[in-house]
Design a protein around this motif. Structure first.
Motif, PDB file in Angstrom:
ATOM      1  N   UNK B  53       0.825  -1.208   0.000  1.00 30.88           N
ATOM      2  CA  UNK B  53       0.000   0.000   0.000  1.00 30.88           C
ATOM      3  C   UNK B  53       0.860   1.260   0.000  1.00 30.88           C
ATOM      4  N   UNK B  54       2.000   1.234   0.722  1.00 33.60           N
ATOM      5  CA  UNK B  54       2.908   2.393   0.730  1.00 33.60           C
ATOM      6  C   UNK B  54       3.436   2.648  -0.687  1.00 33.60           C
ATOM      7  N   UNK B  55       3.770   1.563  -1.375  1.00 35.56           N
ATOM      8  CA  UNK B  55       4.271   1.696  -2.747  1.00 35.56           C
ATOM      9  C   UNK B  55       3.200   2.312  -3.650  1.00 35.56           C
ATOM     10  N   UNK B  62      -0.749  10.316  -3.203  1.00 40.67           N
ATOM     11  CA  UNK B  62      -1.413  10.573  -1.929  1.00 40.67           C
ATOM     12  C   UNK B  62      -1.974   9.258  -1.387  1.00 40.67           C
ATOM     13  N   UNK B  63      -2.411   9.315  -0.099  1.00 39.30           N
ATOM     14  CA  UNK B  63      -2.790   8.054   0.551  1.00 39.30           C
ATOM     15  C   UNK B  63      -4.174   7.580   0.102  1.00 39.30           C
ATOM     16  N   UNK B  64      -4.164   6.722  -0.857  1.00 37.57           N
ATOM     17  CA  UNK B  64      -5.413   6.124  -1.345  1.00 37.57           C
ATOM     18  C   UNK B  64      -5.615   4.768  -0.664  1.00 37.57           C
ATOM     19  N   UNK B  65      -4.521   4.040  -0.526  1.00 35.08           N
ATOM     20  CA  UNK B  65      -4.595   2.709   0.086  1.00 35.08           C
ATOM     21  C   UNK B  65      -4.074   2.791   1.516  1.00 35.08           C
ATOM     22  N   UNK B  66      -4.812   2.200   2.431  1.00 32.81           N
ATOM     23  CA  UNK B  66      -4.506   2.314   3.852  1.00 32.81           C
ATOM     24  C   UNK B  66      -3.236   1.521   4.199  1.00 32.81           C
ATOM     25  N   UNK B  70      -1.221  -3.996  10.991  1.00 28.73           N
ATOM     26  CA  UNK B  70      -1.968  -5.262  10.881  1.00 28.73           C
ATOM     27  C   UNK B  70      -2.524  -5.377   9.449  1.00 28.73           C
ATOM     28  N   UNK B  71      -3.020  -6.560   9.140  1.00 26.56           N
ATOM     29  CA  UNK B  71      -3.475  -6.819   7.792  1.00 26.56           C
ATOM     30  C   UNK B  71      -4.735  -6.012   7.505  1.00 26.56           C
ATOM     31  N   UNK B  72      -4.619  -5.028   6.633  1.00 27.64           N
ATOM     32  CA  UNK B  72      -5.747  -4.122   6.377  1.00 27.64           C
ATOM     33  C   UNK B  72      -6.447  -4.443   5.061  1.00 27.64           C
ATOM     34  N   UNK B  73      -5.657  -4.750   4.044  1.00 24.38           N
ATOM     35  CA  UNK B  73      -6.261  -4.965   2.725  1.00 24.38           C
ATOM     36  C   UNK B  73      -6.884  -6.355   2.681  1.00 24.38           C
ATOM     37  N   UNK B  74      -8.210  -6.368   2.715  1.00 23.40           N
ATOM     38  CA  UNK B  74      -8.869  -7.677   2.707  1.00 23.40           C
ATOM     39  C   UNK B  74      -9.591  -7.932   1.390  1.00 23.40           C
ATOM     40  N   UNK B  75      -9.786  -6.894   0.620  1.00 20.56           N
ATOM     41  CA  UNK B  75     -10.409  -7.103  -0.684  1.00 20.56           C
ATOM     42  C   UNK B  75      -9.543  -6.443  -1.744  1.00 20.56           C
ATOM     43  N   UNK B  76      -9.838  -6.781  -2.979  1.00 19.62           N
ATOM     44  CA  UNK B  76      -9.076  -6.191  -4.074  1.00 19.62           C
ATOM     45  C   UNK B  76      -9.551  -4.754  -4.271  1.00 19.62           C
TER      46      UNK B  76
END
Lengths: 146, 283
Positions: B53-55, B62-66, B70-76
């Motif tokens: 997500x940082x990449x 800008x911060x689009x992806x959190x 902990x594991x945040x991205x659970x969906x595509x």
């Protein structure tokens, strides 16, 4: 009321026989041999008839055994119409051959193995058609990405 | 024999998956290629907390992806940026991801033109789950290598010597793989503080330049990929066709033999009965 008639008839026959023997007194031995011969012939005919019946029964048993074996091999029920059809097919005379063959073809088609073969061929043919169609789809896609 | 105009090729591709189970993923990719728009799709995947997500945030600006510990991205998640659709995927971690995650990941990988495997350089060489995914992709289509980029993230967290050693180890694991070494945080800081030294040292400009070259070629890459997938499916289909043709010929032959045997047995039985009847003198 029949008894007096029989008595009368029997007496008449005896009289006739005796009369015949008497009137034929110049060759008494021939008449005797004729009677013996008739008796023997009757016995012989009876024996032949019995033998023929026995042979017919033997042939029938043999035919039944062969029919049973064939029925077992092709899964035809031993009892019922199909078994009778099979027997009729085996003993059909040459003049009835064409009809017998038609019946035979129907009988063959009714066997379980025939139906399994038929289903198997139809299923594979269907699968092959689907695969041929899939190949056409791939050709079409190939054109799309050229 | 030609196809009718009304044939729904998308539906036919789904049906074909049943006929060619080993080409299922390739056929789904083919379907994705047909419905892909003009925009290239880049999927970013890797273990959680390795910096996916940082990449993505660094690329987008800008911060689009959190970003979380902990594991945040659970969906595509998808984001359209400068003519590119960026796809963020759930973590690769086999111990935490469920069947839904794996399906989502597979779908994302199948729809993407370029795959970025993000690996935190601090973790050392690639681990089992990363290697398994790579091998899965290669089994499916060995040409995945040409559209796969290994992004070594957080290079600012290790010394240059350590980085070199890790790169050497990974090259042993996966030879011929394109490797980009980046620090997304250093890049973001460089942009934010307008420090070109940070931007340059982040490795991000080279990474973005490399993606740009792939983006330019994406239409051609898609076309070539589609043709390659069609070729593979054709080979499998031809093998199956030959196999089924032989099976059909064999089934037909068995059928004919069965019929012939029946009539031969009938003839034999009739002869036996006739001979026996003659022997018995019954005509």
């Amino acid at each position: 009321m029949a008894i007096p008639w029989l008595i009368v008839g029997g007496v008449a026959a005896a009289v006739a026989a005796v009369a015949a023997v008497v009137s034929d007194d110049d060759s008494p031995s021939k008449s005797f041999s004729t009677i013996v011969s008739d008796e023997e012939r009757k016995q012989e005919n009876e024996r032949l008839r019995k033998e023929a019946t026995a042979r017919k029964k033997q042939l029938q048993a043999y035919t039944d055994r062969i029919t049973r074996n064939l029925a077992k091999k092709y899964g035809v029920s031993n009892e019922g119409a199909t078994s009778k059809e099979l027997r009729a097919l085996l003993v059909a005379s040459p003049s009835d051959q064409a009809i017998a063959n038609q019946r035979g073809a129907a009988l063959l088609q009714s066997t379980e193995s025939f139906q399994q073969h038929e289903v198997s061929v139809a299923s594979l043919q269907g699968e092959l058609n689907r695969l041929d169609f899939a190949m056409l789809v791939l050709e079409e896609l190939n054109e799309e990405f050229k | 024999m030609t196809l009718e105009q009304s044939v729904d090729l998308k539906a036919e591709l789904v049906r074909m998956e049943e006929l060619l189970p080993s080409s299922q993923a390739n056929l789904r990719r083919l379907s994705a290629l047909r419905s892909s728009g003009d925009q290239p799709k880049i999927a970013v995947f890797g273990k959680y907390n390795h910096g996916k997500s940082t990449l993505l945030n660094a690329v987008i600006g800008h911060e689009v992806f959190k970003v979380a510990d902990k594991r945040e991205t659970v969906t595509v998640g998808e984001f359209d940026h400068h003519g590119v659709i960026w796809i963020d995927t759930p973590g690769l971690d086999a111990d935490v991801s469920g069947e839904d995650d794996r399906r989502a990941m597979t779908a994302a990988l199948e729809s993407a033109d370029i795959l970025c495997l993000v690996h935190n350089v601090k973790a050392g060489e690639l681990d089992r789950s990363e290697m398994q995914l790579y091998q899965q992709l290669m089994r499916q289509d060995s040409n995945y290598r040409s559209k796969l980029v290994l992004v070594l993230a957080q290079i600012d967290q290790v010394t240059p010597d350590d980085l070199e050693q890790i790169v050497t180890e990974i090259c042993t694991q996966l030879p011929d793989l394109q490797i980009s070494k980046v620090s997304a945080l250093r890049y973001i800081r460089g942009i934010r503080e307008d420090k070109s030294g940070f931007v340059k040292a982040s490795g991000m400009p080279e990474f973005l330049d490399y993606l740009d070259t792939l983006k330019v070629e994406v239409a051609e890459l898609r076309r070539k990929e589609a043709q390659r997938l069609i070729r593979k499916a054709r080979v499998e289909l031809k093998t199956l066709l030959n196999d089924r043709k032989n099976a059909l010929a064999s089934a037909k032959s068995n059928f004919e033999k069965y019929e012939q045997e029946f009539w031969s047995d009938v003839k034999d039985a009739r002869n036996k009965i006739a001979v026996h009847a003659a022997e018995l003198g019954v005509m």
